[in-house]
Enzyme design. Structure first.
Site, short mmCIF file in Angstrom:
data_model
loop_
_atom_site.label_atom_id
_atom_site.label_comp_id
_atom_site.label_asym_id
_atom_site.label_seq_id
_atom_site.Cartn_x
_atom_site.Cartn_y
_atom_site.Cartn_z
N CYS A 50 -10.42 2.92 -5.36
CA CYS A 50 -10.50 3.23 -4.08
C CYS A 50 -10.66 4.50 -3.83
CB CYS A 50 -9.33 2.58 -3.43
SG CYS A 50 -9.15 3.03 -1.55
N ASP A 70 -13.24 2.16 4.15
CA ASP A 70 -11.93 2.06 5.21
C ASP A 70 -12.50 1.50 6.36
OD1 ASP A 70 -10.03 3.11 3.43
OD2 ASP A 70 -9.90 5.19 4.49
N ASP A 100 0.89 -1.19 -0.08
CA ASP A 100 -0.13 -0.07 -0.11
C ASP A 100 0.90 1.30 -0.14
OD1 ASP A 100 -2.27 1.87 1.27
OD2 ASP A 100 -3.40 -0.02 0.70
N ASP A 101 0.18 2.38 0.46
CA ASP A 101 1.09 3.56 0.48
C ASP A 101 2.42 3.69 1.04
OD1 ASP A 101 1.01 6.52 0.20
OD2 ASP A 101 -0.67 6.82 1.40
N ARG A 150 -5.91 16.24 3.06
CA ARG A 150 -4.88 15.58 3.62
C ARG A 150 -3.55 15.88 3.25
NH1 ARG A 150 -3.82 9.00 2.23
NH2 ARG A 150 -3.28 8.28 4.04
N LYS A 180 -3.99 -1.02 -6.62
CA LYS A 180 -4.98 -0.52 -6.11
C LYS A 180 -4.75 0.95 -6.32
CE LYS A 180 -6.45 0.50 -1.42
NZ LYS A 180 -5.99 0.04 0.28
N TRP A 181 -5.93 1.70 -7.04
CA TRP A 181 -5.65 3.12 -7.38
C TRP A 181 -6.83 3.89 -6.47
CZ3 TRP A 181 -5.77 4.45 -13.28
CH2 TRP A 181 -5.97 5.95 -13.37
N ASP A 182 -6.11 4.48 -5.53
CA ASP A 182 -6.73 5.52 -4.69
C ASP A 182 -6.94 6.94 -4.91
OD1 ASP A 182 -7.50 5.95 -2.08
OD2 ASP A 182 -5.94 5.17 -0.89
N MET A 183 -7.88 7.55 -4.23
CA MET A 183 -8.05 8.74 -4.51
C MET A 183 -8.71 9.54 -3.22
SD MET A 183 -10.13 11.50 -5.54
CE MET A 183 -10.24 12.71 -6.60
#
Ligand code: DGJ
Length: 739
Positions: free
Chosen positions: A526, A548, A366-367, A443, A476-479
């Site tokens: 995501c 989440d 992940d991140d 954020r 996993k494409w987050d936003m």
């Protein structure tokens, strides 16, 4: 499937179960006659366009006290001429007028379904699966052509719609509203179900009875959002999960949207869905065209479960694409809640080794693996591997993961930039922000101007460079923020009303490029959990991170709400650690697994921290999911008892052979009633073997007398029955059809 009756000028779209009837009105506009259970395919439904002379009504034709658009149910109503309800679209013209008059010019019945340029849309595997009607309308003053598209599916009760505007004149026009659909229904005795919430509380079921006036919900966040989902239902008051009429409406789109229902003073209901008109103004230059996103309409006369199954079927077979279509999802472990930003290669491989031992198939990093990203202050935009954390690089790490017997997946958030990044130093002008105004952060991050093709191309180039030599099987494409101060320096002042939509088109373009470059990768979308869980995303990413919030009891609600509009195969669901990070509460590992089974299934914790007993249970859970994921993810899903209404809730899936039931109890009760659940969708004549109690049941018995789910809370709680309180209890029942 589509019939045109020349004399009455009626269109009848139908399959075996539904009919959709329209008519060319005397003024050349298109009137809506009927959408619902199938009726005889014959000429002569025009009398259902009812009119009556009324005071304070305006009429279209001189000496005619009947023809007022105000009273007529229409397909794509114009603004400002005798209809005072919300229009489906509006064109601002060079002389300042907003009035238009689109009249019928012709139509075509097309075998199959055309695609929509630059937009995600449902598709056919074979042209025989659906037919499309295109109705051509024209406004003589603006010289704009309007094409209304209607696709009816042969074997699914779905009609899909979208509109195309083409400027055939020589003056610039501005579209300041262009909804994907409008449907005027003759009654208003409906309840509306919408799926609303917030971060970590996505898609809770909200129900209200329609009243005269406008009721609406939508998103102005640049994403479809956790607050409201672009899917809703209208149902009759007596409709429930099993019986009664219901309409479902879904938008294949991931940006700002408006879902609106307007009940007029004569109790007609106007339903519309499309891009939110606030912040939207599209410059339509001569020879240019604009396509709305696709809206999906479904009708069920057998309750809400059937309505949901229509959407599940459509999305699994006609929206999700590529090698992951109808393919069971890998069981994954994601390091986010195990490590957050604080890890090195050794920590990750530790997680991988244990995960492999218990049967996990895919490790997701992940991140925090790129740029100088050690917290959420910086790094976004710099898509090169952080060698301090991952000395072997992504290629080296993915190889090691592979050697340990697992697939490798990675997290990205390509639409974002931190000011503390190399990219920002190089291209500060790529931030989406309004000149001379404050730009707000979320954020600590800012949004890249994805309406600018150069930005999209750059991000693609960087991601490609970093990923091309690594063995990546999942992304996993987050936003993680909503858009603000939306303005693009790349476009003229006259085009600023296009930027919200162009941003979404840019996201779709990058997805398309990534899919083309990495055709076998499984994408999971995501957005701070499930803030972009919509049909548009499913076209690119077959699964989405549902929330989440990994607290299992909260997840029952979120997954239950999501199931109204989206298939189980699309819902990312993981077992996370306990005490969990969301509610700080303890939930037994069995219940965490029993909820996550009804999704893609995976883990979001460090398995090394589990006790030996929990590890043994984990092995069993993974084995169970491997055995039954085909049924769970692609069988028929039924909601049995709502967690929004009951302490004990339940759902089930079934295919031709297996039945799997999940039962969840939130709070333990004293001396509770006996409990039964009536199953659905079984063969009443068949025999089902209970894999847990080893007893034989008939389908009719399980559906009518019900399955006994009484547990230790019924009657006296005997000492020693359970060691601790069994709040958050759950059980899974499996049956196998034997005859
Ligand atoms: C939000 C996501 O929903 C989480 O799963 C995780 O990926 C974090 N972002 C990482 O920043």
């Amino acid at each position: 499937m589509i019939k045109y009756f020349e004399t009455s000028k009626e269109f009848h779209l139908h399959n075996e179960e539904i009919s959709y009837i329209m008519k060319i009105l005397p003024n050349g506009h298109i009137g809506q006659i009927y959408f619902g259970s199938k009726v005889a395919v014959k000429e002569g439904y025009s009398d259902y366009i009812e009119t009556a002379p009324r005071y304070m009504t305006s009429y279209v034709f001189e000496d005619d006290w009947y023809f007022s658009l105000e009273q007529i149910k229409q397909e794509y109503p114009v603004f400002g001429t005798t209809d005072y309800r919300s229009p489906a679209f509006r064109i601002e013209q060079p002389n300042g007028s907003n009035i238009s008059d689109f009249t019928y010019k012709g139509h075509e019945i097309i075998k199959g379904k055309p695609s929509i340029p630059d937009l995600p849309a449902t598709y056919l595997n074979d042209a025989s699966e659906a037919s499309t009607l295109r109705i051509d309308l024209y406004d003589n003053i603006t010289d704009v052509k309007l094409e209304l598209f209607y696709t009816i599916y042969k074997d699914i009760n779905i009609v899909s719609r979208w509109s195309k505007f083409v400027n055939e004149g020589n003056q610039v026009q501005y579209l300041d509203k262009a909804m994907s659909m409008n449907l005027d229904l003759p009654e208003s005795n409906y309840d509306m179900l919408q799926f609303s919430g917030a971060w970590s509380r996505e898609r809770h079921v909200k129900e209200r009875t329609l009243e005269q006036g406008i009721q609406s919900f939508g998103s102005m966040r640049g994403i479809s959002s956790a607050n409201h989902n672009p899917f809703f239902i209208l149902k009759n008051h007596d409709t429930n999960e099993d019986v009664g009429n219901a309409y479902g409406f879904s938008l294949v789109y991931s940006g700002n949207f408006l879902g609106q229902v307007e009940v007029d003073t004569h109790d007609t209901t106007r339903v519309s869905l499309g891009i939110h008109p606030d912040g939207f103004k599209w410059q339509l230059k001569p020879e240019e065209e604009f396509n709305t996103p696709e809206a999906i309409l479904s009708f069920s006369n057998s309750g809400l479960n059937k309505l949901s199954q229509n959407f599940h079927n459509l999305y699994n077979n006609h929206l999700i694409r590529g090698p992951w279509k109808n393919k069971v999802r890998p069981i994954l472990i994601n390091n986010w809640e195990a490590t957050y930003f604080d890890y090195d290669e050794k920590d990750l491989l530790n997680i991988v080794e244990t995960a492999k031992k218990v049967g996990v198939e895919l490790f997701v990093l992940d991140d925090g693996w790129f740029g100088k990203r050690n917290n959420d202050d910086g790094g976004l935009g710099d898509w090169y591997t952080n060698k301090d954390k991952i000395p072997s690089g992504l290629d080296g790490l993915s190889e090691k993961v592979k050697e340990l017997g697992m697939e490798f997946g990675i997290w990205i958030e390509p639409e974002m930039i931190n000011k503390d990044s190399d990219l920002y130093k190089e291209h500060p002008e790529w931030v989406l922000e309004t000149p001379n105004r404050n730009s707000s952060h979320g954020r600590n991050q800012f949004v890249l101007d994805f309406s600018n093709e150069n930005v999209v191309n750059h991000i693609f180039k960087e991601l490609y460079k970093t990923f091309k030599d690594a063995d990546i099987s999942y992304i996993k494409w987050d936003m993680n923020r909503s858009l603000t101060e939306v303005y693009s320096k790349h476009y003229t002042p006259e085009q600023q009303g296009e930027i919200y939509h162009r941003y979404v088109l840019g996201v779709y373009r990058l997805y398309e490029k990534m899919i083309e470059a990495f055709p076998n990768v499984l994408f999971e979308s995501c957005s701070s959990g499930g803030a972009r869980f919509d049909a548009g995303m499913l076209y690119y990413a077959p699964q989405a991170w549902t929330s989440d919030n990994n607290d299992a009891m909260e997840r029952v609600k979120i997954q239950y709400g999501t199931s109204y509009g989206y298939p189980i195969s699309s819902m990312g669901a993981h077992v996370s650690k306990t005490i969990n990070a969301q509610l700080n509460r303890y939930i037994p590992i069995e219940t965490r697994a029993n909820v996550a089974f009804f999704g893609t299934f995976g883990y979001e914790l460090d398995l090394n921290e589990l006790s030996e007993e929990e590890i043994e249970l984990t092995k069993l859970h993974i084995e169970f999911m491997k055995d039954y994921r085909e049924v769970i993810q692609f069988g028929q899903f039924y909601r049995l008892k709502s967690p929004f209404e009951h302490n004990i809730s339940s759902w089930m899936v079934t295919d031709d052979e297996y039945v799997i039931v999940g039962v969840y109890r939130e709070i333990n009760e004293v001396n509770a009633p006996f409990n039964r659940i009536k199953l659905k969708g079984l063969d009443p004549q068949a025999e089902y073997y209970g894999c847990t109690d080893k007893k034989a049941y008939s389908g009719s018995e399980l559906m009518n007398i019900g399955l006994i789910t009484t547990d230790g809370s019924s009657g006296l709680q005997r000492a020693g029955y359970h060691e601790a309180s069994n709040d958050f209890d759950s059980r899974i029942f499996v049956f196998q059809k034997t005859t």
